[in-house]
Design a protein around this motif. Sequence first.
Motif, PDB file in Angstrom:
ATOM      1  N   GLU A  90      67.662  50.722  39.159  1.00 21.20           N
ATOM      2  CA  GLU A  90      67.242  50.377  37.797  1.00 21.20           C
ATOM      3  C   GLU A  90      65.920  51.077  37.963  1.00 21.20           C
ATOM      4  N   ALA A  91      65.657  52.063  37.079  1.00 21.67           N
ATOM      5  CA  ALA A  91      64.229  52.981  36.995  1.00 21.67           C
ATOM      6  C   ALA A  91      63.394  52.262  36.906  1.00 21.67           C
ATOM      7  N   LEU A  92      63.623  51.142  35.643  1.00 22.97           N
ATOM      8  CA  LEU A  92      62.401  50.623  35.624  1.00 22.97           C
ATOM      9  C   LEU A  92      62.012  49.585  36.914  1.00 22.97           C
ATOM     10  N   ALA A  93      62.845  49.248  37.314  1.00 21.36           N
ATOM     11  CA  ALA A  93      62.514  48.274  38.722  1.00 21.36           C
ATOM     12  C   ALA A  93      62.198  49.524  39.632  1.00 21.36           C
ATOM     13  N   ARG A  94      62.651  50.676  40.360  1.00 21.58           N
ATOM     14  CA  ARG A  94      61.789  51.348  40.845  1.00 21.58           C
ATOM     15  C   ARG A  94      60.531  51.498  40.751  1.00 21.58           C
ATOM     16  N   LEU A  95      59.948  51.574  39.775  1.00 27.10           N
ATOM     17  CA  LEU A  95      58.535  51.651  38.434  1.00 27.10           C
ATOM     18  C   LEU A  95      57.885  50.511  39.292  1.00 27.10           C
ATOM     19  N   ARG A  96      58.234  49.388  39.050  1.00 20.29           N
ATOM     20  CA  ARG A  96      57.404  48.199  39.453  1.00 20.29           C
ATOM     21  C   ARG A  96      57.778  47.730  41.172  1.00 20.29           C
ATOM     22  N   LEU A  97      57.744  48.727  41.569  1.00 14.01           N
ATOM     23  CA  LEU A  97      57.879  48.074  42.970  1.00 14.01           C
ATOM     24  C   LEU A  97      57.031  49.201  43.019  1.00 14.01           C
ATOM     25  N   ARG A  98      57.132  50.720  42.772  1.00 12.80           N
ATOM     26  CA  ARG A  98      55.901  51.976  43.013  1.00 12.80           C
ATOM     27  C   ARG A  98      54.728  50.781  42.793  1.00 12.80           C
ATOM     28  N   ARG A  99      55.059  50.779  41.412  1.00 16.19           N
ATOM     29  CA  ARG A  99      53.150  50.088  41.133  1.00 16.19           C
ATOM     30  C   ARG A  99      52.528  49.673  41.770  1.00 16.19           C
ATOM     31  N   LEU A 100      53.504  48.166  42.563  1.00 12.65           N
ATOM     32  CA  LEU A 100      52.562  47.486  43.534  1.00 12.65           C
ATOM     33  C   LEU A 100      53.116  47.839  44.861  1.00 12.65           C
ATOM     34  N   VAL A 101      53.479  48.230  44.996  1.00 14.94           N
ATOM     35  CA  VAL A 101      53.240  49.228  46.535  1.00 14.94           C
ATOM     36  C   VAL A 101      51.754  49.917  46.584  1.00 14.94           C
ATOM     37  N   GLU A 102      52.139  50.573  45.284  1.00 18.41           N
ATOM     38  CA  GLU A 102      50.658  51.621  45.638  1.00 18.41           C
ATOM     39  C   GLU A 102      49.636  50.975  45.259  1.00 18.41           C
ATOM     40  N   GLU A 103      49.541  49.567  44.242  1.00 17.65           N
ATOM     41  CA  GLU A 103      48.253  48.927  44.835  1.00 17.65           C
ATOM     42  C   GLU A 103      48.405  48.412  45.684  1.00 17.65           C
ATOM     43  N   MET A 104      49.144  47.499  46.171  1.00 14.06           N
ATOM     44  CA  MET A 104      48.938  45.949  47.345  1.00 14.06           C
ATOM     45  C   MET A 104      48.782  47.082  48.402  1.00 14.06           C
ATOM     46  N   ALA A 105      49.667  48.051  48.699  1.00 15.80           N
ATOM     47  CA  ALA A 105      49.915  48.076  50.309  1.00 15.80           C
ATOM     48  C   ALA A 105      49.544  49.702  50.667  1.00 15.80           C
ATOM     49  N   GLU A 106      48.706  50.320  49.588  1.00 21.62           N
ATOM     50  CA  GLU A 106      48.152  51.556  49.657  1.00 21.62           C
ATOM     51  C   GLU A 106      46.935  51.459  51.114  1.00 21.62           C
ATOM     52  N   PRO A 107      46.372  51.718  51.419  1.00 17.54           N
ATOM     53  CA  PRO A 107      47.372  52.798  52.510  1.00 17.54           C
ATOM     54  C   PRO A 107      47.791  52.743  53.746  1.00 17.54           C
ATOM     55  N   ALA A 108      48.274  51.200  53.810  1.00 21.52           N
ATOM     56  CA  ALA A 108      49.080  51.097  54.388  1.00 21.52           C
ATOM     57  C   ALA A 108      50.501  51.043  54.883  1.00 21.52           C
ATOM     58  N   ALA A 109      51.089  51.395  53.971  1.00 23.48           N
ATOM     59  CA  ALA A 109      52.370  51.612  53.258  1.00 23.48           C
ATOM     60  C   ALA A 109      52.417  52.826  51.910  1.00 23.48           C
ATOM     61  N   ARG A 110      53.142  54.263  52.212  1.00 23.92           N
ATOM     62  CA  ARG A 110      53.077  54.568  51.310  1.00 23.92           C
ATOM     63  C   ARG A 110      55.257  54.883  51.156  1.00 23.92           C
ATOM     64  N   ILE A 111      55.145  55.268  49.123  1.00 23.76           N
ATOM     65  CA  ILE A 111      56.802  55.963  49.558  1.00 23.76           C
ATOM     66  C   ILE A 111      57.114  57.760  49.330  1.00 23.76           C
ATOM     67  N   VAL A 112      57.646  57.476  49.962  1.00 25.96           N
ATOM     68  CA  VAL A 112      58.885  58.778  50.527  1.00 25.96           C
ATOM     69  C   VAL A 112      58.944  59.111  49.951  1.00 25.96           C
ATOM     70  N   ALA A 113      60.060  59.099  49.072  1.00 31.48           N
ATOM     71  CA  ALA A 113      60.681  59.225  48.436  1.00 31.48           C
ATOM     72  C   ALA A 113      61.665  57.600  47.649  1.00 31.48           C
ATOM     73  N   GLU A 114      62.309  58.330  46.864  1.00 31.23           N
ATOM     74  CA  GLU A 114      62.904  56.755  45.665  1.00 31.23           C
ATOM     75  C   GLU A 114      64.719  57.303  46.038  1.00 31.23           C
ATOM     76  N   ALA A 115      64.991  56.458  45.708  1.00 36.91           N
ATOM     77  CA  ALA A 115      66.955  56.792  45.817  1.00 36.91           C
ATOM     78  C   ALA A 115      67.715  56.377  44.087  1.00 36.91           C
ATOM     79  N   ASP A 116      68.856  56.741  43.297  1.00 36.51           N
ATOM     80  CA  ASP A 116      68.851  54.801  43.138  1.00 36.51           C
ATOM     81  C   ASP A 116      70.493  54.565  42.991  1.00 36.51           C
ATOM     82  N   SER A 117      71.041  55.271  43.847  1.00 34.10           N
ATOM     83  CA  SER A 117      72.128  54.316  45.080  1.00 34.10           C
ATOM     84  C   SER A 117      72.369  54.413  46.441  1.00 34.10           C
TER      85      SER A 117
END
Length: 72
Positions: free
Chosen positions: A18-45
Amino acid sequence: MAGADAAAPLRLLLVDDEALARLRLRRLVEEMAEPAARIVAEADSAAAAQAVLAGLAGLARLAQQPQQVARV
C-alpha cells in the motif's frame, strides 16, 4: 563496530503493497530515526524488493572491485 562504520546510518528497504502505508512509514523513519537510519529504496511487493536487493548487491560488488583501465 568502531570507526567510520559506527557512524554510518542503517540503510532500510521499505516494503509494503500500500502506497499510503509506505508514505506513513517513510515519514515516521524520517522524523524519528534520522540520522541513525535512512530509507534507500521502496518496493510494493516481495518480488520488487528482491529485485531492488539484487540491484543494490550488484552495485556494492562493483564499488568493491578495483577499477579496470582499458588499454587502447
